[in-house]
Design a protein around this motif. Structure first.
Motif, PDB file in Angstrom:
ATOM      1  N   LYS A  10      29.912  27.906  -4.576  1.00 39.80           N
ATOM      2  CA  LYS A  10      29.197  27.546  -5.987  1.00 39.80           C
ATOM      3  C   LYS A  10      28.544  26.333  -5.997  1.00 39.80           C
ATOM      4  N   GLN A  11      29.007  25.349  -5.403  1.00 41.72           N
ATOM      5  CA  GLN A  11      28.006  24.049  -5.405  1.00 41.72           C
ATOM      6  C   GLN A  11      26.697  24.443  -4.564  1.00 41.72           C
ATOM      7  N   SER A  12      26.636  24.965  -3.818  1.00 44.31           N
ATOM      8  CA  SER A  12      25.474  25.494  -3.023  1.00 44.31           C
ATOM      9  C   SER A  12      24.526  26.312  -3.861  1.00 44.31           C
ATOM     10  N   VAL A  13      25.153  27.344  -4.869  1.00 49.18           N
ATOM     11  CA  VAL A  13      24.538  28.034  -5.744  1.00 49.18           C
ATOM     12  C   VAL A  13      23.709  27.221  -6.753  1.00 49.18           C
ATOM     13  N   LYS A  14      24.690  26.192  -7.191  1.00 45.56           N
ATOM     14  CA  LYS A  14      24.317  25.431  -8.266  1.00 45.56           C
ATOM     15  C   LYS A  14      23.025  24.481  -7.961  1.00 45.56           C
ATOM     16  N   ASN A  15      23.073  24.137  -6.660  1.00 46.52           N
ATOM     17  CA  ASN A  15      22.009  23.246  -6.119  1.00 46.52           C
ATOM     18  C   ASN A  15      20.760  24.130  -5.872  1.00 46.52           C
ATOM     19  N   ILE A  16      20.854  25.127  -5.523  1.00 41.66           N
ATOM     20  CA  ILE A  16      19.800  26.076  -5.459  1.00 41.66           C
ATOM     21  C   ILE A  16      19.002  26.532  -6.804  1.00 41.66           C
ATOM     22  N   VAL A  17      19.614  26.636  -7.692  1.00 41.17           N
ATOM     23  CA  VAL A  17      19.378  26.974  -9.128  1.00 41.17           C
ATOM     24  C   VAL A  17      18.775  25.578  -9.707  1.00 41.17           C
ATOM     25  N   LEU A  18      19.121  24.439  -9.595  1.00 43.43           N
ATOM     26  CA  LEU A  18      18.713  23.226 -10.198  1.00 43.43           C
ATOM     27  C   LEU A  18      17.360  22.641  -9.195  1.00 43.43           C
ATOM     28  N   CYS A  19      17.201  23.322  -8.011  1.00 43.28           N
ATOM     29  CA  CYS A  19      15.913  22.692  -7.370  1.00 43.28           C
ATOM     30  C   CYS A  19      14.732  23.327  -7.670  1.00 43.28           C
ATOM     31  N   ASN A  20      13.486  22.655  -7.634  1.00 43.81           N
ATOM     32  CA  ASN A  20      12.325  23.099  -7.972  1.00 43.81           C
ATOM     33  C   ASN A  20      11.494  23.298  -6.498  1.00 43.81           C
ATOM     34  N   HIS A  21      10.622  24.204  -6.744  1.00 40.90           N
ATOM     35  CA  HIS A  21       9.695  24.548  -5.586  1.00 40.90           C
ATOM     36  C   HIS A  21       9.077  23.137  -5.187  1.00 40.90           C
ATOM     37  N   PHE A  22       8.665  23.043  -3.945  1.00 47.87           N
ATOM     38  CA  PHE A  22       7.992  21.870  -3.187  1.00 47.87           C
ATOM     39  C   PHE A  22       8.861  20.643  -3.377  1.00 47.87           C
ATOM     40  N   GLU A  23      10.185  20.768  -3.620  1.00 48.79           N
ATOM     41  CA  GLU A  23      11.308  19.404  -3.610  1.00 48.79           C
ATOM     42  C   GLU A  23      11.795  19.347  -2.426  1.00 48.79           C
ATOM     43  N   ARG A  24      11.924  20.237  -1.284  1.00 42.72           N
ATOM     44  CA  ARG A  24      12.472  20.212  -0.127  1.00 42.72           C
ATOM     45  C   ARG A  24      11.352  20.150   0.807  1.00 42.72           C
ATOM     46  N   PRO A  25      11.309  19.088   1.870  1.00 45.33           N
ATOM     47  CA  PRO A  25      10.259  19.297   2.691  1.00 45.33           C
ATOM     48  C   PRO A  25      10.398  20.543   3.712  1.00 45.33           C
ATOM     49  N   TYR A  26       9.210  20.989   4.036  1.00 43.84           N
ATOM     50  CA  TYR A  26       9.211  22.161   4.870  1.00 43.84           C
ATOM     51  C   TYR A  26       9.834  23.501   4.389  1.00 43.84           C
ATOM     52  N   PRO A  84       8.843  24.817   0.820  1.00 46.79           N
ATOM     53  CA  PRO A  84       8.128  25.014  -0.352  1.00 46.79           C
ATOM     54  C   PRO A  84       8.512  26.033  -1.361  1.00 46.79           C
ATOM     55  N   ASN A  85       9.332  26.812  -1.042  1.00 51.76           N
ATOM     56  CA  ASN A  85       9.717  27.902  -1.958  1.00 51.76           C
ATOM     57  C   ASN A  85      11.174  28.065  -2.197  1.00 51.76           C
ATOM     58  N   TYR A  86      11.875  26.952  -1.876  1.00 57.78           N
ATOM     59  CA  TYR A  86      13.417  26.742  -1.917  1.00 57.78           C
ATOM     60  C   TYR A  86      13.588  26.376  -3.258  1.00 57.78           C
ATOM     61  N   GLY A  87      14.634  26.912  -3.967  1.00 58.32           N
ATOM     62  CA  GLY A  87      15.243  26.815  -5.386  1.00 58.32           C
ATOM     63  C   GLY A  87      14.484  27.823  -6.279  1.00 58.32           C
ATOM     64  N   GLY A  88      15.208  27.768  -7.461  1.00 55.77           N
ATOM     65  CA  GLY A  88      15.288  28.619  -8.549  1.00 55.77           C
ATOM     66  C   GLY A  88      14.020  28.311  -9.545  1.00 55.77           C
ATOM     67  N   ASN A  89      13.500  26.892  -9.270  1.00 55.80           N
ATOM     68  CA  ASN A  89      12.182  26.519  -9.961  1.00 55.80           C
ATOM     69  C   ASN A  89      12.533  26.704 -11.654  1.00 55.80           C
ATOM     70  N   VAL A  90      13.509  26.705 -12.122  1.00 59.49           N
ATOM     71  CA  VAL A  90      14.115  26.508 -13.265  1.00 59.49           C
ATOM     72  C   VAL A  90      13.657  25.228 -13.883  1.00 59.49           C
ATOM     73  N   LEU A  91      13.523  24.138 -13.610  1.00 57.95           N
ATOM     74  CA  LEU A  91      13.144  22.956 -14.363  1.00 57.95           C
ATOM     75  C   LEU A  91      11.646  23.003 -14.454  1.00 57.95           C
ATOM     76  N   ALA A  92      10.891  23.750 -13.588  1.00 52.78           N
ATOM     77  CA  ALA A  92       9.588  23.519 -13.856  1.00 52.78           C
ATOM     78  C   ALA A  92       9.124  24.808 -14.996  1.00 52.78           C
ATOM     79  N   GLN A  93      10.073  25.521 -15.439  1.00 54.75           N
ATOM     80  CA  GLN A  93       9.754  26.551 -16.398  1.00 54.75           C
ATOM     81  C   GLN A  93      10.413  26.116 -17.852  1.00 54.75           C
ATOM     82  N   LEU A  94      10.990  25.097 -17.840  1.00 52.21           N
ATOM     83  CA  LEU A  94      11.883  24.708 -19.085  1.00 52.21           C
ATOM     84  C   LEU A  94      10.898  24.503 -20.198  1.00 52.21           C
ATOM     85  N   PHE A  95       9.819  23.919 -19.900  1.00 55.00           N
ATOM     86  CA  PHE A  95       8.925  23.934 -21.142  1.00 55.00           C
ATOM     87  C   PHE A  95       7.801  24.925 -21.277  1.00 55.00           C
TER      88      PHE A  95
END
Length: 131
Positions: free
Chosen positions: A36-52, A54-65
């Motif tokens: 659950k913790q891992s899935v939540k981290n994936i949801v809250l992570c934006n693309h390009f936030e993790r080195p190497y 670039p597509n890691y994460g759900g990119n939710v925060l980038a689409q909030l606006f």
């Protein structure tokens, strides 16, 4: 001699980095809570936030606006499902439902199963816009 059956234990560090009250070591979470913790981290992570990665994460925060409509909700749900499928091998996603309850808040409901447990697990992540 009977073969021994061992249970798979998934273990991760707690994201709060809290110390164990007795041992003083970092606390950990196991099995369902770890996934659950891992899935939540994936949801809250934006693309390009993790080195190497670039597509890691759900990119939710980038689409909030973006405009809050059914297409945006569909796109966010699709991104989350894809990210979990790609980066969390312990989870099998059954459903992702994104709803905009308020103009400043996004509710993400993820239903998934762990590979070794048939019972569905539900995780709700609330994401808020901060101005």
């Amino acid at each position: 001699d009977m073969p021994q059956i061992t249970a798979t234990v998934h273990s991760d560090l707690k994201m709060s980095f809290a110390k164990h009250p007795i041992t003083g070591r970092l606390s950990n979470v196991t099995n369902i809570e770890a996934v659950k913790q891992s899935v939540k981290n994936i949801v809250l992570c934006n693309h390009f936030e993790r080195p190497y990665l670039p597509n890691y994460g759900g990119n939710v925060l980038a689409q909030l606006f973006e405009n809050a409509d059914s297409f945006t909700d569909y796109q966010i749900a699709k991104n989350i499902r894809l990210a979990i499928d790609n980066y969390e091998p312990r989870a099998i996603v059954d459903d992702v439902v994104v709803s905009t309850d308020d103009l400043n808040e996004l509710r993400v409901k993820i239903v998934f199963r762990m590979r070794n447990i048939k019972k569905p697990i539900e995780l709700i992540v609330m994401v808020e816009r901060v101005r």
